[in-house]
Design an enzyme around this catalytic site. Structure first.
Site, PDB file in Angstrom:
ATOM      1  N   ASN A 117       0.810  -1.291  -0.033  1.00 29.20           N
ATOM      2  CA  ASN A 117       0.178   0.018   0.008  1.00 29.20           C
ATOM      3  C   ASN A 117       0.866   1.232   0.035  1.00 29.20           C
ATOM      4  O   ASN A 117       1.425   1.635   0.923  1.00 29.20           O
ATOM      5  CB  ASN A 117      -1.028  -0.105   1.348  1.00 29.20           C
ATOM      6  CG  ASN A 117      -1.764   1.021   1.463  1.00 29.20           C
ATOM      7  OD1 ASN A 117      -1.764   1.915   0.342  1.00 29.20           O
ATOM      8  ND2 ASN A 117      -2.583   1.309   2.494  1.00 29.20           N
ATOM      9  N   TRP A 118       1.062   1.884  -1.090  1.00 30.69           N
ATOM     10  CA  TRP A 118       2.127   2.962  -1.509  1.00 30.69           C
ATOM     11  C   TRP A 118       1.338   4.265  -0.589  1.00 30.69           C
ATOM     12  O   TRP A 118       1.950   5.164  -0.229  1.00 30.69           O
ATOM     13  CB  TRP A 118       2.072   3.317  -3.006  1.00 30.69           C
ATOM     14  CG  TRP A 118       2.959   2.286  -3.478  1.00 30.69           C
ATOM     15  CD1 TRP A 118       3.293   1.079  -3.296  1.00 30.69           C
ATOM     16  CD2 TRP A 118       3.424   2.434  -4.898  1.00 30.69           C
ATOM     17  NE1 TRP A 118       4.091   0.525  -4.001  1.00 30.69           N
ATOM     18  CE2 TRP A 118       3.942   1.402  -5.096  1.00 30.69           C
ATOM     19  CE3 TRP A 118       3.672   3.429  -5.758  1.00 30.69           C
ATOM     20  CZ2 TRP A 118       4.745   1.182  -6.300  1.00 30.69           C
ATOM     21  CZ3 TRP A 118       4.048   3.477  -6.941  1.00 30.69           C
ATOM     22  CH2 TRP A 118       4.729   2.267  -7.378  1.00 30.69           C
ATOM     23  N   LYS A 119       0.078   4.063  -0.221  1.00 30.27           N
ATOM     24  CA  LYS A 119      -0.798   5.457   0.310  1.00 30.27           C
ATOM     25  C   LYS A 119      -0.388   6.646  -0.541  1.00 30.27           C
ATOM     26  O   LYS A 119      -0.318   6.260  -1.778  1.00 30.27           O
ATOM     27  CB  LYS A 119      -0.066   5.587   1.780  1.00 30.27           C
ATOM     28  CG  LYS A 119      -0.332   4.418   2.587  1.00 30.27           C
ATOM     29  CD  LYS A 119      -0.078   4.636   4.026  1.00 30.27           C
ATOM     30  CE  LYS A 119       0.001   3.011   4.765  1.00 30.27           C
ATOM     31  NZ  LYS A 119       0.106   3.341   6.204  1.00 30.27           N
ATOM     32  N   HIS A 172      -9.482   0.924   5.114  1.00 30.98           N
ATOM     33  CA  HIS A 172      -7.991   1.289   5.972  1.00 30.98           C
ATOM     34  C   HIS A 172      -8.446   2.179   7.212  1.00 30.98           C
ATOM     35  O   HIS A 172      -9.108   3.052   7.103  1.00 30.98           O
ATOM     36  CB  HIS A 172      -7.022   1.904   4.963  1.00 30.98           C
ATOM     37  CG  HIS A 172      -5.732   1.923   5.398  1.00 30.98           C
ATOM     38  ND1 HIS A 172      -5.429   2.818   6.200  1.00 30.98           N
ATOM     39  CD2 HIS A 172      -4.772   0.878   5.273  1.00 30.98           C
ATOM     40  CE1 HIS A 172      -3.915   2.345   6.503  1.00 30.98           C
ATOM     41  NE2 HIS A 172      -3.448   1.474   5.855  1.00 30.98           N
ATOM     42  N   GLU A 182      -6.832   4.903   8.112  1.00 34.35           N
ATOM     43  CA  GLU A 182      -6.515   5.946   7.681  1.00 34.35           C
ATOM     44  C   GLU A 182      -7.724   6.711   6.904  1.00 34.35           C
ATOM     45  O   GLU A 182      -8.122   7.896   7.050  1.00 34.35           O
ATOM     46  CB  GLU A 182      -5.210   6.191   6.750  1.00 34.35           C
ATOM     47  CG  GLU A 182      -3.916   5.963   7.706  1.00 34.35           C
ATOM     48  CD  GLU A 182      -2.766   5.524   6.747  1.00 34.35           C
ATOM     49  OE1 GLU A 182      -2.816   5.406   5.530  1.00 34.35           O
ATOM     50  OE2 GLU A 182      -2.036   4.864   7.317  1.00 34.35           O
ATOM     51  N   GLU A 237      -4.909  -5.004  10.767  1.00 32.39           N
ATOM     52  CA  GLU A 237      -4.032  -3.991  10.780  1.00 32.39           C
ATOM     53  C   GLU A 237      -4.251  -3.070  12.103  1.00 32.39           C
ATOM     54  O   GLU A 237      -5.291  -2.290  12.195  1.00 32.39           O
ATOM     55  CB  GLU A 237      -3.984  -3.019   9.651  1.00 32.39           C
ATOM     56  CG  GLU A 237      -3.769  -3.352   8.434  1.00 32.39           C
ATOM     57  CD  GLU A 237      -3.301  -2.458   7.574  1.00 32.39           C
ATOM     58  OE1 GLU A 237      -2.274  -2.804   6.895  1.00 32.39           O
ATOM     59  OE2 GLU A 237      -3.834  -1.166   7.459  1.00 32.39           O
ATOM     60  N   GLY A 245       2.913   2.330  10.638  1.00 30.02           N
ATOM     61  CA  GLY A 245       3.645   3.461  10.794  1.00 30.02           C
ATOM     62  C   GLY A 245       4.448   4.191  12.007  1.00 30.02           C
ATOM     63  O   GLY A 245       5.069   4.930  12.425  1.00 30.02           O
ATOM     64  N   SER A 261       3.753  -1.704  10.580  1.00 30.69           N
ATOM     65  CA  SER A 261       5.234  -1.875  10.640  1.00 30.69           C
ATOM     66  C   SER A 261       5.762  -3.574  10.111  1.00 30.69           C
ATOM     67  O   SER A 261       6.832  -3.757  10.816  1.00 30.69           O
ATOM     68  CB  SER A 261       5.639  -1.664  11.999  1.00 30.69           C
ATOM     69  OG  SER A 261       5.399  -0.079  11.983  1.00 30.69           O
ATOM     70  N   GLY A 318       3.124  -1.126   4.291  1.00 34.52           N
ATOM     71  CA  GLY A 318       3.077   0.252   4.075  1.00 34.52           C
ATOM     72  C   GLY A 318       4.512   0.761   3.660  1.00 34.52           C
ATOM     73  O   GLY A 318       5.020   0.477   2.501  1.00 34.52           O
ATOM     74  N   GLY A 319       5.122   1.457   4.799  1.00 35.97           N
ATOM     75  CA  GLY A 319       6.391   1.912   4.463  1.00 35.97           C
ATOM     76  C   GLY A 319       7.211   1.138   3.709  1.00 35.97           C
ATOM     77  O   GLY A 319       7.945   1.613   2.711  1.00 35.97           O
TER      78      GLY A 319
HETATM   79  P1  13P Z   1       3.019   0.344   7.638  1.00 38.71           P
HETATM   80  O1  13P Z   1       3.641  -0.776   6.905  1.00 38.71           O
HETATM   81  O2  13P Z   1       3.869   1.776   7.162  1.00 38.71           O
HETATM   82  O3  13P Z   1       2.925   0.467   9.160  1.00 38.71           O
HETATM   83  O4  13P Z   1       1.676   0.700   7.199  1.00 38.71           O
HETATM   84  C1  13P Z   1       1.106  -0.355   7.124  1.00 38.71           C
HETATM   85  C2  13P Z   1      -0.478   0.028   6.214  1.00 38.71           C
HETATM   86  O5  13P Z   1      -1.197   0.751   7.077  1.00 38.71           O
HETATM   87  C3  13P Z   1      -0.626  -0.936   5.205  1.00 38.71           C
HETATM   88  O6  13P Z   1      -1.811  -0.708   4.808  1.00 38.71           O
END
Ligand code: 13P
Length: 252
Positions: free
Chosen positions: A9-11, A97, A99, A169, A175, A215, A236-237
């Protein structure tokens, strides 16, 4: 047999040129070796989906969007429909998600509509659930996740549900660098499977892919994926660097 998936997930990251570089970087790294039984899904910003599906088709990975509109089409400025996403060749869509829940006020009922809209257009929803830190500390994490599952999936029968992927999640792990322990992940994934079994039957629950997100990185993925109910990750990251992301793919 349920599918193993590693999804990135590149966000809201990457310019066009950076997105292009990352896609080709992932493609190159995958050529050097990958497990045959793991599906790789890249979810860039919607703007880059067509580019992403072009690269993905050549290099045997899949693409997904990060959101969609609950509406079919029409006067919804700024929104992107399921049909538009599907027409790029994308196969997946991340929904629910945290977010989106926190910053855009999305709630289970709305997310449920989005899940149905995705399925109507043959997109596979990756439905995200997970508790915030206070809920875990208060010992309410199972209750919270059970409610998220039952409300957002309430409109589905077992047939429709069979297309859905779940991502657990925990919000406190996203994050933050604070990953759920392998035991915490396994405990919640097994619980989710139990909830799904009571709703859709044991065979459907057994066949459901349940991803861990929060993470997850190249250093901890192997331990997390070694659990019997953890069928992959939503990253994510660590999905923003080709080498790290493909290391995670190779962590099974
Ligand atoms: P991180 O891997 O950056 O913690 O993010 C996870 C995420 O929200 C994937 O959708």
């Amino acid at each position: 047999m349920r599918k193993k998936i590693v999804a990135g997930n590149w966000k809201m990251n990457k310019t066009f040129k950076e997105a292009e570089d990352l896609l080709f970087g992932i493609a190159d790294a995958l050529i050097s070796g990958r497990p045959e039984d793991v599906e790789v899904v890249v979810c860039p910003p919607a703007l880059y989906l067509e580019l992403a599906t072009d690269v993905a088709t050549e290099h045997d990975f899949s693409c997904g969007a990060q959101n969609l509109s609950e509406h079919e089409a029409g006067a919804y400025t700024g929104e992107i429909s399921a049909a538009m996403i599907r027409s790029t060749g994308a196969e997946y869509v991340i929904l629910g998600h945290s977010e989106r829940r926190i910053y855009f006020g999305e709630h289970d009922q709305l997310i449920g509509k989005k899940i149905q809209q995705a399925l109507r257009h043959e997109l596979i929803p990756i439905y995200c659930c997970g508790e915030v830190l206070e809920e875990r500390e208060a010992g309410r994490h199972f209750q919270v996740v059970e409610k998220q599952l039952s409300e957002a999936l309430s409109g589905l029968d077992a047939g429709a549900f069979s297309k859905v992927v779940i991502a657990y999640e925990p919000v406190w792990a996203i994050g933050t660098g604070r990953t759920a322990s392998p035991e915490q992940a396994q405990e919640m994934h097994a619980f989710i499977r139990k909830v799904l079994a009571s709703r859709f039957g044991e065979p459907a629950a057994d066949d459901t892919t349940i991803l861990y997100g929060g993470s997850c990185n190249a250093a901890n993925a192997r331990e997390l994926f070694a659990n019997p109910d953890v069928d992959g990750g939503l990253i994510g990251g660590a999905s923003l660097k080709a080498e790290d992301f493909v290391k995670i793919v190779n962590s099974f």
